[in-house]
Design a protein around this motif. Structure first.
Motif, PDB file in Angstrom:
ATOM      1  N   PHE A 182       0.853  -1.184   0.000  1.00  0.00           N
ATOM      2  CA  PHE A 182       0.000   0.000   0.000  1.00  0.00           C
ATOM      3  C   PHE A 182       0.891   1.237   0.000  1.00  0.00           C
ATOM      4  N   ALA A 183       0.670   2.109  -0.963  1.00  0.00           N
ATOM      5  CA  ALA A 183       1.429   3.358  -1.041  1.00  0.00           C
ATOM      6  C   ALA A 183       0.944   4.319   0.046  1.00  0.00           C
ATOM      7  N   PRO A 184       1.758   5.302   0.426  1.00  0.00           N
ATOM      8  CA  PRO A 184       1.340   6.269   1.457  1.00  0.00           C
ATOM      9  C   PRO A 184       0.042   7.003   1.105  1.00  0.00           C
ATOM     10  N   TRP A 185      -0.187   7.276  -0.186  1.00  0.00           N
ATOM     11  CA  TRP A 185      -1.428   7.971  -0.540  1.00  0.00           C
ATOM     12  C   TRP A 185      -2.653   7.135  -0.192  1.00  0.00           C
ATOM     13  N   VAL A 186      -2.516   5.814  -0.221  1.00  0.00           N
ATOM     14  CA  VAL A 186      -3.628   4.951   0.189  1.00  0.00           C
ATOM     15  C   VAL A 186      -3.906   5.126   1.682  1.00  0.00           C
ATOM     16  N   ASN A 187      -2.837   5.202   2.484  1.00  0.00           N
ATOM     17  CA  ASN A 187      -3.016   5.401   3.926  1.00  0.00           C
ATOM     18  C   ASN A 187      -3.695   6.728   4.235  1.00  0.00           C
ATOM     19  N   TRP A 188      -3.238   7.807   3.539  1.00  0.00           N
ATOM     20  CA  TRP A 188      -3.843   9.112   3.780  1.00  0.00           C
ATOM     21  C   TRP A 188      -5.299   9.139   3.340  1.00  0.00           C
ATOM     22  N   ALA A 189      -5.586   8.555   2.183  1.00  0.00           N
ATOM     23  CA  ALA A 189      -6.971   8.513   1.703  1.00  0.00           C
ATOM     24  C   ALA A 189      -7.851   7.704   2.655  1.00  0.00           C
ATOM     25  N   HIS A 190      -7.310   6.640   3.205  1.00  0.00           N
ATOM     26  CA  HIS A 190      -8.072   5.823   4.154  1.00  0.00           C
ATOM     27  C   HIS A 190      -8.384   6.608   5.418  1.00  0.00           C
ATOM     28  N   PHE A 191      -7.390   7.361   5.926  1.00  0.00           N
ATOM     29  CA  PHE A 191      -7.622   8.155   7.138  1.00  0.00           C
ATOM     30  C   PHE A 191      -8.672   9.241   6.893  1.00  0.00           C
ATOM     31  N   PHE A 192      -8.529   9.988   5.791  1.00  0.00           N
ATOM     32  CA  PHE A 192      -9.500  11.052   5.521  1.00  0.00           C
ATOM     33  C   PHE A 192     -10.894  10.480   5.291  1.00  0.00           C
ATOM     34  N   ASN A 193     -10.973   9.333   4.670  1.00  0.00           N
ATOM     35  CA  ASN A 193     -12.276   8.708   4.456  1.00  0.00           C
ATOM     36  C   ASN A 193     -12.912   8.330   5.791  1.00  0.00           C
ATOM     37  N   MET A 194     -12.122   7.741   6.687  1.00  0.00           N
ATOM     38  CA  MET A 194     -12.651   7.400   8.002  1.00  0.00           C
ATOM     39  C   MET A 194     -13.085   8.651   8.762  1.00  0.00           C
ATOM     40  N   MET A 373      -2.651  -0.412   6.929  1.00  0.00           N
ATOM     41  CA  MET A 373      -3.534   0.729   6.682  1.00  0.00           C
ATOM     42  C   MET A 373      -2.946   2.057   7.125  1.00  0.00           C
ATOM     43  N   TYR A 374      -2.021   2.042   8.103  1.00  0.00           N
ATOM     44  CA  TYR A 374      -1.553   3.312   8.670  1.00  0.00           C
ATOM     45  C   TYR A 374      -0.044   3.511   8.586  1.00  0.00           C
ATOM     46  N   ALA A 375       0.710   2.461   8.312  1.00  0.00           N
ATOM     47  CA  ALA A 375       2.170   2.612   8.296  1.00  0.00           C
ATOM     48  C   ALA A 375       2.815   2.139   7.000  1.00  0.00           C
ATOM     49  N   SER A 376       2.040   1.611   6.051  1.00  0.00           N
ATOM     50  CA  SER A 376       2.549   1.146   4.753  1.00  0.00           C
ATOM     51  C   SER A 376       3.678   0.128   4.907  1.00  0.00           C
ATOM     52  N   GLN A 377       3.504  -0.796   5.810  1.00  0.00           N
ATOM     53  CA  GLN A 377       4.503  -1.838   5.993  1.00  0.00           C
ATOM     54  C   GLN A 377       3.829  -3.154   6.374  1.00  0.00           C
ATOM     55  N   ASP A 378       4.438  -4.251   5.927  1.00  0.00           N
ATOM     56  CA  ASP A 378       3.905  -5.589   6.209  1.00  0.00           C
ATOM     57  C   ASP A 378       4.724  -6.212   7.329  1.00  0.00           C
ATOM     58  N   ALA A 379       4.392  -5.801   8.555  1.00  0.00           N
ATOM     59  CA  ALA A 379       5.134  -6.286   9.717  1.00  0.00           C
ATOM     60  C   ALA A 379       4.219  -6.256  10.925  1.00  0.00           C
ATOM     61  N   VAL A 380       4.570  -7.069  11.897  1.00  0.00           N
ATOM     62  CA  VAL A 380       3.802  -7.114  13.142  1.00  0.00           C
ATOM     63  C   VAL A 380       4.521  -6.244  14.169  1.00  0.00           C
ATOM     64  N   THR A 381       4.302  -4.960  14.088  1.00  0.00           N
ATOM     65  CA  THR A 381       4.894  -4.007  15.029  1.00  0.00           C
ATOM     66  C   THR A 381       3.783  -3.093  15.555  1.00  0.00           C
ATOM     67  N   TRP A 382       4.148  -2.187  16.480  1.00  0.00           N
ATOM     68  CA  TRP A 382       3.174  -1.286  17.094  1.00  0.00           C
ATOM     69  C   TRP A 382       3.100   0.070  16.400  1.00  0.00           C
ATOM     70  N   THR A 383       3.811   0.236  15.293  1.00  0.00           N
ATOM     71  CA  THR A 383       3.813   1.538  14.612  1.00  0.00           C
ATOM     72  C   THR A 383       2.420   1.920  14.122  1.00  0.00           C
ATOM     73  N   GLY A 384       1.803   1.030  13.369  1.00  0.00           N
ATOM     74  CA  GLY A 384       0.469   1.301  12.866  1.00  0.00           C
ATOM     75  C   GLY A 384      -0.561   1.486  13.972  1.00  0.00           C
ATOM     76  N   PHE A 385      -0.371   0.775  15.084  1.00  0.00           N
ATOM     77  CA  PHE A 385      -1.315   0.897  16.197  1.00  0.00           C
ATOM     78  C   PHE A 385      -1.297   2.303  16.775  1.00  0.00           C
TER      79      PHE A 385
END
Length: 420
Positions: A182-194, A373-385
């Motif tokens: 997921f590119a960063p623009w997808v994350n930003w669009a997802h946040f604004f949509n929410m 959805m929030y950090a554009s990375q495929d990992a199990v970390t707390w960044t996106g949280f």
């Protein structure tokens, strides 16, 4: 002729003036009453000759004897004392300075919006039969859900269903290769949509329940376009939501990521059925959202982006003040009643989609999905949280700030704000 002896014979009597004056012969040494003009033309002056003022003490429940004598002497009338047999002794002995009880019978001058709300204790609470019926309904839903899970698990244990799951595991390979992630623009669009969709639902429900708005917005140059401030806020959010959606769809097709949410094969339908059965059985399909959505997800995203969202825009535009008033043929072809009948169910669809979406995000790898959805990375970390928590804080601030005190200064930049 009544004399003062009559008053002394009835000490608990009420004094009243006699309507017609009577002639009194003056006692020796007393002067007669001064006579004035006659009552009839050509008659003799009034009162008749020889009339004398009444004398003596008169007791009354409502006035002093001296005041009664003065009134009687002014009009040349006698005072007659009549007993009031029906008046109780307690009433006669009451304090005359205490005002009588009374009830206000005129309008209190306050508008209905100022009527105080009923206290919480006075509000109607569910009765015991209603509470028991609610518990029974919840228990029945639980039994139905449990029966559905047991039935689907039993169904999937048969050999022909095992073959079906092997042929259609729940997803298919897209016909066009697409870069994973997921590119960063997808994350930003997802946040604004929410952010926008939650406030849109809140303001939309407020518009439906608001019977007497207190603040209004009027566009410049169009005094007839006056609407409530709540409706202005709802429509302003709609415009921002449309802009965000258009940018998202454009970037979706420019980057080729439209393949992720647009079906490209008829295999999407049996795979979607397979994924649905696996979800119901709680033996869930493999989660691979970083590379490819399963078919049920793909159909849900496609319906939301390309069906539900355009319908929400079309029905909202038909009910708004932006709809051309002089387009009679167009208005007849697309009646506003159709828009009203569809707009609210579409909102309910979005609510159901959000609930299901959030539930599956939490139950199918919470930290990994939040990183997608929030950090554009495929990992199990707390960044996106933590980014997700920050977005919730921003949403909560906007939720509580969405009131006339904050909205009015913003609305004034685009029109006139007035009260009732």
């Amino acid at each position: 002729m009544s004399t003062p002896d009559a008053a002394s014979a009835a000490p608990e009597a009420v004094a009243t003036p006699v309507a017609a004056a009577a002639a009194v012969t003056p006692a020796p040494g007393e002067s007669s009453v001064r006579r004035g003009l006659p009552r009839v033309a050509g008659g003799e002056p009034w009162p008749p000759a020889g009339t004398a003022p009444a004398s003596g003490d008169v007791s009354s429940r409502s006035a002093s004897p001296s005041s009664l004598d003065d009134r009687a002497s002014d009009v040349g009338a006698l005072v007659v004392v009549q007993p009031e047999a029906s008046a109780p002794a307690a009433l006669l002995s009451a304090d005359l300075d205490t005002p009588l009880p009374w009830t206000r019978t005129v309008w209190n001058g306050r508008a209905p919006r100022h009527v105080a709300a009923a206290p919480a204790s006075a509000r109607r609470l569910p009765t015991w039969p209603q509470a028991i019926a609610g518990l029974l309904a919840a228990a029945a839903l639980g039994l139905v859900a449990g029966a559905a899970i047991a039935f689907v698990r039993t169904l999937l244990s048969f050999p022909f269903m095992q073959d079906f799951l092997a042929a259609f595991p729940g997803e298919y390979e897209p016909a066009i290769a697409v870069e994973p992630g997921f590119a960063p623009w997808v994350n930003w669009a997802h946040f604004f949509n929410m952010f926008l969709i939650v406030l849109i639902i809140r303001s939309g429900l407020r518009v439906r329940s608001e019977k007497r708005p207190t603040v209004f917005w009027t566009p410049r140059g169009n005094q007839k376009g006056k609407i409530s401030l709540t409706l202005w806020f709802h429509q302003a959010l709609d415009l921002l939501w449309i802009i965000n959606g258009v940018i998202f769809v454009v970037l979706l097709f420019v980057t080729g990521h439209w393949v992720r949410i647009v079906p490209t094969s008829w295999e999407v339908f049996p795979n979607a059925l397979s994924a649905a059965l696996q979800y119901v059985s709680f033996d869930w399909p493999h989660e691979n959202g970083w590379n490819n959505y399963n078919s049920l997800q793909q159909l849900a995203y496609f319906a939301t982006v390309f069906i539900a969202a355009p319908l929400a825009v079309a029905t909202g535009f038909r009910m708004s003040g932006l709809w051309p008033k002089k387009a009679e043929k167009l208005s007849k072809a697309y009646p506003v009643e159709w828009a009203r009948a569809l707009h609210f169910p579409i909102m309910l669809y979005f609510v159901a989609f959000i609930i299901a979406h959030v539930a599956l995000v939490m139950l199918t790898g919470f930290l990994r999905n939040l990183n997608h959805m929030y950090a554009s990375q495929d990992a199990v970390t707390w960044t996106g949280f933590w980014v997700f928590i920050a977005s919730l804080v921003v949403l909560a601030v906007a939720w509580f700030a969405a009131r006339p005190l904050v909205l009015a200064p913003i609305a004034k930049l685009f029109g006139q704000v007035s009260g009732r």
